[in-house]
Write an enzyme that holds these catalytic residues in place. Sequence first.
Site, PDB file in Angstrom:
ATOM      1  N   GLU A 120     -88.446 -92.478  -3.605  1.00 28.75           N
ATOM      2  CA  GLU A 120     -88.020 -93.394  -4.662  1.00 28.75           C
ATOM      3  C   GLU A 120     -88.663 -94.770  -4.522  1.00 28.75           C
ATOM      4  O   GLU A 120     -88.028 -95.800  -4.782  1.00 28.75           O
ATOM      5  CB  GLU A 120     -86.487 -93.529  -4.678  1.00 28.75           C
ATOM      6  CG  GLU A 120     -85.726 -92.224  -4.798  1.00 28.75           C
ATOM      7  CD  GLU A 120     -85.984 -91.509  -6.118  1.00 28.75           C
ATOM      8  OE1 GLU A 120     -86.338 -92.182  -7.101  1.00 28.75           O
ATOM      9  OE2 GLU A 120     -85.852 -90.259  -6.151  1.00 28.75           O
ATOM     10  N   GLY A 121     -89.945 -94.797  -4.095  1.00 29.36           N
ATOM     11  CA  GLY A 121     -90.672 -96.058  -4.012  1.00 29.36           C
ATOM     12  C   GLY A 121     -90.396 -96.885  -2.773  1.00 29.36           C
ATOM     13  O   GLY A 121     -90.908 -97.999  -2.644  1.00 29.36           O
TER      14      GLY A 121
ATOM     15  N   TYR B 233     -48.352-106.885  10.842  1.00 31.42           N
ATOM     16  CA  TYR B 233     -48.236-107.671  12.067  1.00 31.42           C
ATOM     17  C   TYR B 233     -49.495-108.508  12.266  1.00 31.42           C
ATOM     18  O   TYR B 233     -50.568-108.221  11.715  1.00 31.42           O
ATOM     19  CB  TYR B 233     -48.016-106.765  13.291  1.00 31.42           C
ATOM     20  CG  TYR B 233     -49.096-105.726  13.485  1.00 31.42           C
ATOM     21  CD1 TYR B 233     -50.248-106.012  14.215  1.00 31.42           C
ATOM     22  CD2 TYR B 233     -48.972-104.448  12.941  1.00 31.42           C
ATOM     23  CE1 TYR B 233     -51.249-105.077  14.388  1.00 31.42           C
ATOM     24  CE2 TYR B 233     -49.966-103.499  13.110  1.00 31.42           C
ATOM     25  CZ  TYR B 233     -51.101-103.807  13.832  1.00 31.42           C
ATOM     26  OH  TYR B 233     -52.084-102.877  13.993  1.00 31.42           O
TER      27      TYR B 233
ATOM     28  N   SER C  45     -60.588 -97.959  12.873  1.00 31.40           N
ATOM     29  CA  SER C  45     -59.322 -97.822  12.156  1.00 31.40           C
ATOM     30  C   SER C  45     -58.197 -98.552  12.884  1.00 31.40           C
ATOM     31  O   SER C  45     -57.017 -98.279  12.637  1.00 31.40           O
ATOM     32  CB  SER C  45     -58.970 -96.336  11.985  1.00 31.40           C
ATOM     33  OG  SER C  45     -58.925 -95.678  13.235  1.00 31.40           O
ATOM     34  N   GLY C  46     -58.586 -99.470  13.774  1.00 28.14           N
ATOM     35  CA  GLY C  46     -57.588-100.324  14.415  1.00 28.14           C
ATOM     36  C   GLY C  46     -57.057 -99.806  15.726  1.00 28.14           C
ATOM     37  O   GLY C  46     -56.057-100.342  16.239  1.00 28.14           O
TER      38      GLY C  46
ATOM     39  N   HIS D   6     -55.078-101.680  24.982  1.00 28.05           N
ATOM     40  CA  HIS D   6     -54.857-103.109  25.227  1.00 28.05           C
ATOM     41  C   HIS D   6     -53.541-103.330  25.963  1.00 28.05           C
ATOM     42  O   HIS D   6     -52.676-102.431  26.050  1.00 28.05           O
ATOM     43  CB  HIS D   6     -54.872-103.910  23.915  1.00 28.05           C
ATOM     44  CG  HIS D   6     -53.759-103.599  22.977  1.00 28.05           C
ATOM     45  ND1 HIS D   6     -52.488-104.128  23.098  1.00 28.05           N
ATOM     46  CD2 HIS D   6     -53.729-102.812  21.862  1.00 28.05           C
ATOM     47  CE1 HIS D   6     -51.726-103.691  22.117  1.00 28.05           C
ATOM     48  NE2 HIS D   6     -52.452-102.884  21.344  1.00 28.05           N
TER      49      HIS D   6
ATOM     50  N   CYS E 122     -52.423 -97.724  18.734  1.00 27.83           N
ATOM     51  CA  CYS E 122     -53.189 -98.097  19.923  1.00 27.83           C
ATOM     52  C   CYS E 122     -52.636 -97.410  21.169  1.00 27.83           C
ATOM     53  O   CYS E 122     -51.568 -96.806  21.145  1.00 27.83           O
ATOM     54  CB  CYS E 122     -53.148 -99.613  20.122  1.00 27.83           C
ATOM     55  SG  CYS E 122     -54.012-100.546  18.843  1.00 27.83           S
TER      56      CYS E 122
ATOM     57  N   ASN F 187     -51.088 -98.452  24.436  1.00 32.67           N
ATOM     58  CA  ASN F 187     -50.466 -99.616  25.067  1.00 32.67           C
ATOM     59  C   ASN F 187     -50.347 -99.409  26.572  1.00 32.67           C
ATOM     60  O   ASN F 187     -49.954 -98.331  27.035  1.00 32.67           O
ATOM     61  CB  ASN F 187     -49.068 -99.848  24.498  1.00 32.67           C
ATOM     62  CG  ASN F 187     -49.108-100.435  23.101  1.00 32.67           C
ATOM     63  OD1 ASN F 187     -50.168-100.717  22.567  1.00 32.67           O
ATOM     64  ND2 ASN F 187     -47.930-100.616  22.511  1.00 32.67           N
TER      65      ASN F 187
END
Length: 391
Positions: A220-221, A303, A316-317, A321, A339, A341
């Site tokens: 396509e160029g 939050y 996706s978070g 941690h 998550c 934890n």
Amino acid sequence: MRRTAALVTAGFLALVAGCSGDGEPARAAAEPTVEAVPASVQVAPADGSTDVSPTVPLEISVTDGELTDVAVVDGAGAPVPGSVADAPADPATDVWTPDAPLAYGASYTLTATAEGSDEQPVQAATTFTTVTPQTLSTPSIGPLDGQTVGVGMPIRVWFDDAVADKAAVESHLRVTSSTPTDGVWNWFSDTEVHFRPSGYWPENTDVTLEADLYGVALGEGVWGEKDRAVSFRIGERHVSIADASTHRMQVFDGDQLVQDFPMSAGSPDNPSYNGPHVVTEMNPDRVMDSSTYGVPVDSPDGYRTPVQWAVRLSDSGEFVHAAPWSVGQQGRENVSHGCINMSTENARWFFDFSQPGDVVEVRNSSAGTLRSDIYDWTIPWEEWQAGSALK
């Protein structure tokens, strides 16, 4: 003595006369005449060709002679330095290669001279014009040059413009490694392609990607703007197993279990995704913001919480941690927003241990399979291979 010599001489003369058969001395046979043949020269691309790739081979074929000279000049008549060698697939054909790549949108003239057995020079010439792209494209590549990553980090190549000719592009993406693998490319979209082996990379392996895309039509160029090369290292094998049913995360260094941490995974309302997650980012301090994955901060499930020792597992978070507020539930139940934890002490240890490209496999969660910016290892190998444009 004089008489003997005379007899010998007479006998010799008689013998010569007898051999000639007609009384005339024998004559040497005439050598056959060799016809002088002129050389024939053919060159490619054809004269007057346009929209030629600047990396197209400039070929010279000589019949009944030897190539004596090759000269290439640009549109202004300036010489273009280069060299001649046998074509890899056809030793009977020579290929002229420029010392520096030819330019886009430029005119060139190739003149080849040969000489046959007639010792007369014969020339052939072609003038052609290289393509003028509508758009030039240079991809982004990860990992970065010189980086050390974990065994789960795929090679990722992104384009700003859609790639219409995926096979042409993929054929110019060459991966080599100090420990050979069975790696294959897989197209995630028209603008993104990833490379990985059937299993995690072998640890302590040096890898190089050569993306030789200059002069390649993406379709396509759109044409490749330049070649790129990236070399990186696969470091130690760090694979952790986060089991949502036992509420524990086992951390392996190679084949050795080095930690078995209590943890809390995503709650039944916000379960963690199953499957191999790849570490992509590490922050000693980070603010967890639900709006980054579509949940407003002021909503009942929203939050905005500062945390320490955050190791990102997906876009996706999901992170590993520190969560000192949930230490009482860690090892007993799942209460997070997705998550992993841990206590501050354990999270700090894991942060120091980790590197981008490490793997955390989440198991036995009630959520579905991970879909993220890197979900490569959740794709079965046969399905992954089918995503290559080079079937």
